[in-house]
Write a protein that holds these residues in place. Sequence first.
Motif, mmCIF file in Angstrom:
data_model
loop_
_atom_site.group_PDB
_atom_site.id
_atom_site.type_symbol
_atom_site.label_atom_id
_atom_site.label_comp_id
_atom_site.label_asym_id
_atom_site.label_seq_id
_atom_site.Cartn_x
_atom_site.Cartn_y
_atom_site.Cartn_z
ATOM 1 N N UNK A 96 23.814 -8.012 -23.286
ATOM 2 C CA UNK A 96 23.156 -8.707 -22.173
ATOM 3 C C UNK A 96 22.858 -7.730 -21.037
ATOM 4 N N UNK A 97 23.742 -6.748 -20.810
ATOM 5 C CA UNK A 97 23.439 -5.689 -19.840
ATOM 6 C C UNK A 97 22.183 -4.933 -20.266
ATOM 7 N N UNK A 98 22.032 -4.736 -21.568
ATOM 8 C CA UNK A 98 20.830 -4.080 -22.068
ATOM 9 C C UNK A 98 19.581 -4.890 -21.820
ATOM 10 N N UNK A 99 19.644 -6.187 -22.012
ATOM 11 C CA UNK A 99 18.508 -7.065 -21.731
ATOM 12 C C UNK A 99 18.153 -6.988 -20.246
ATOM 13 N N UNK A 100 19.165 -7.044 -19.399
ATOM 14 C CA UNK A 100 18.927 -6.978 -17.952
ATOM 15 C C UNK A 100 18.219 -5.668 -17.587
ATOM 16 N N UNK A 101 18.634 -4.572 -18.201
ATOM 17 C CA UNK A 101 18.026 -3.262 -17.952
ATOM 18 C C UNK A 101 16.568 -3.245 -18.415
ATOM 19 N N UNK A 102 16.291 -3.834 -19.569
ATOM 20 C CA UNK A 102 14.915 -3.890 -20.063
ATOM 21 C C UNK A 102 14.024 -4.702 -19.132
ATOM 22 N N UNK A 103 14.547 -5.791 -18.618
ATOM 23 C CA UNK A 103 13.774 -6.657 -17.717
ATOM 24 C C UNK A 103 13.533 -5.950 -16.384
ATOM 25 N N UNK A 104 14.588 -5.365 -15.814
ATOM 26 C CA UNK A 104 14.495 -4.773 -14.481
ATOM 27 C C UNK A 104 13.739 -3.448 -14.471
ATOM 28 N N UNK A 105 13.932 -2.637 -15.509
ATOM 29 C CA UNK A 105 13.395 -1.280 -15.497
ATOM 30 C C UNK A 105 12.114 -1.114 -16.302
ATOM 31 N N UNK A 106 11.867 -2.000 -17.280
ATOM 32 C CA UNK A 106 10.737 -1.766 -18.176
ATOM 33 C C UNK A 106 9.854 -2.994 -18.390
ATOM 34 N N UNK A 107 10.010 -3.994 -17.558
ATOM 35 C CA UNK A 107 9.087 -5.118 -17.578
ATOM 36 C C UNK A 107 9.192 -6.025 -18.775
#
Length: 803
Positions: free
Chosen positions: A644-655
């Motif tokens: 879930x931290x990975x999903x958050x990173x994808x959303x915040x950093x890579x749209x």
Amino acid sequence: MHARPLNAWALTPILILILILILGLGSTATGAQSDSGIDLRQIMADPDWIGQPVQAVWWQLDGSGANFLTLRQGSEVDDWYRIELDSGDQQRIEHQQRASSDGPNPVFDVNGERALFIRDGNLFLHEPGRSQARQVSRGLPVRQALFGADGEQVYFRADNAWWAVQLESGLSWPVADLRFEADPDEDPEDELAIMQLRLFSTLAREREREQEQRRESIKAARLDATRSAPPWYLGENLQAAASSLSPDGRWLLLAIESSRHEQGRQGKMPHYVTVDGYVDIEQVRTRAGRNQPAAHQLWLLDLVDRRKTRIELDGLPAIGDDPLAELRQAAGTPALEEGSLRPVRITGMRWHPEGRVAAVQFRAIDNKDRWLATLTAEEAELVARHRLNDPAWINWAFNDFGWIPNSDDLWLLSEQSGYAHLYRIDLADDRTQALTRGEFEIHAPWFDPDGRRVLMISNASHPTEFDLYQLDLSNPALTRLTEQLGIESFSALPGDDRVLVRASESYLPPQAAMVDSSTGQWRWLTDTRSEDYQTMDWQPPQIVGIPSSHDAGQPIWSKFYPARDDAPASVRRPAVLFVHGAGYLQNTLHRWPQYFREQMFHNLLTERGYLVLDMDFRASAGYGRDWRTAIYRNMGTPELEDLIDGVRWLVDEHGADPGRIGIYGGSYGGFMAFMAMFKAPDVFAAGAALRPVTDWVHYNHPYTSNILNTPDIDPEAYARSSPIEFAEGLEGHLLITHGMLDDNVFYQDVVRLSQRLIELEKENWELASYPLERHGFRHPESWLDQYRRILRLFETTIGGNRP
């Protein structure tokens, strides 16, 4: 009333529309060849098209050449090749040429001049100055070999017998013939046999004559050097799990276990597609916790004086303590008996080259302790030298140990600092010294026979980078010898600066190479890749550290594949998380991945506009003890938090579009796909679980009991770690695939879960079954079918770019 005949031509528009839809979906799922040439059918084809990786590389022991092993193209037959290092010439070694080829994994004498190796089950001796190794045995299945302490003899084990070979004469003889049968000279315990001998004097007299002959045979063998030793009768219902002969040929250590130990009720796996058309039933493993593994005893045989001694283990620190006492009490299971010792398994036995003392490693069956002890043969008493305790579980890796050459000291690997490091035990002072330190790991240490240097593989530069290192024992400082980042294994010769290595890269299967440890000069020796594979435009993964919301001190190292389409940056993209298998495995590294097909599949996804993330979540290898054991008694929760931290990173950093997140993986990755879909339906919209564990009670004992203990002692751990307990949470679209001949994770796992989903009245899920596949698929047709379904799942649920 008669039904009106249906005009077939009236259906033509409908049929055409259906056909268009079917063909359209088919082309979407299989994927026409992209601009880069990436095609799903090619990705899932037999990996022959890539080129066979080098599976092993080893020296021709005179240093003139390198041998390597690879599979024959289009076959599962092994082929050997030789590279002449001066000329660079390479040729396949045919069967008639094998006699001139040295084998892998040589055992050197104390001077590092001569070497023993096993080739095709036969033993060979390499001697300096000889053009070809000398054959020492033929026809016996040799499993172990060593040089005698005097240098004039070698010893080897074949089945339950140890043999000696006199090198000068070539004479061979058995020094220990082990028979797990009743001793014919022991007095009978059976009442009927006792009565027979009492009633019939002729039987008693014949028995006495036979006993006298055996006693005389034993005496003769002791006094007459031309005779072989008589057999050892060690009792019925026992077997040797391991044995180790002292280099002086006098002492034999045995790890003894019951031959009738019941592992528990076995499973039954039907084969539905068979040659004769009938259903076959295969017996398969037991489930976790049905019975503990067989405990070991340590025996010492004096081969000269014919004495057998059982070595007591009560000197091992805390062996009488029960680390699971509180869990047993809470579960209402019986406590260990007062004064009893915890059962152990013997995981290694190493004799000092002089043959007077041995080192023995034990592991508690409850997985909480590992001990290294020494045993002086004459005294037959253990002295504890090192204890590694872990409240979670002792790692099944990093258990190497041995004797440091030209010394009386031991070396071992241990995670006692939190990372696997190399230690030295000074037996005279009973002191343990760390030879390496830091937040990194040491793998496969090799000691030069002169005792001056140690070669090893380590990720000292970065958790994802594995290179060859050297340690000078006179001044312990770790020197990096390569900067390739993807060293797989190595082979060294005593006193030679050249080291053969296997090395790989993200899109380069393991190849043979050579490095000069004194200069750092690097030379590739092979490139087995096909021309077709080399022309492909592969996307290099980006190694990224994703911030952890649960472990602030350590990022979650991951491989990131950005989208490669031409959509504008403002577009919200779908994202897919791949979850590696095994749990304790490292996939974020610079080596050729175990999941090479999946890596190519990720290329296809990124060309279609997906973001792909492959994470080394907590539980993964390569990051130390705390990262590994974060899942103790709670599998599936820390890993999901990291995903879930990975999903958050994808959303915040890579749209990434938070509403279009998919997940997939196999085995442990399939288990985690379930946990994600069942426990975080607000995060994951679609998932594919391949060959997944659904209930840890049904998995194997050696793996599961480390992490969750056993179901009778720790039922809560199993309940909170098993996806079947959370199936009610499914809301998104779920694909399940499984081989019906899987003898690792049983097909029954997904059958049970399917019934659970049916009873819960869940929708939008499907099960694809593969009648001729085991845990790791082998047939290209199955790979293609499975990944067509995965691609179709993502394309029809989360795919496409949206503003």
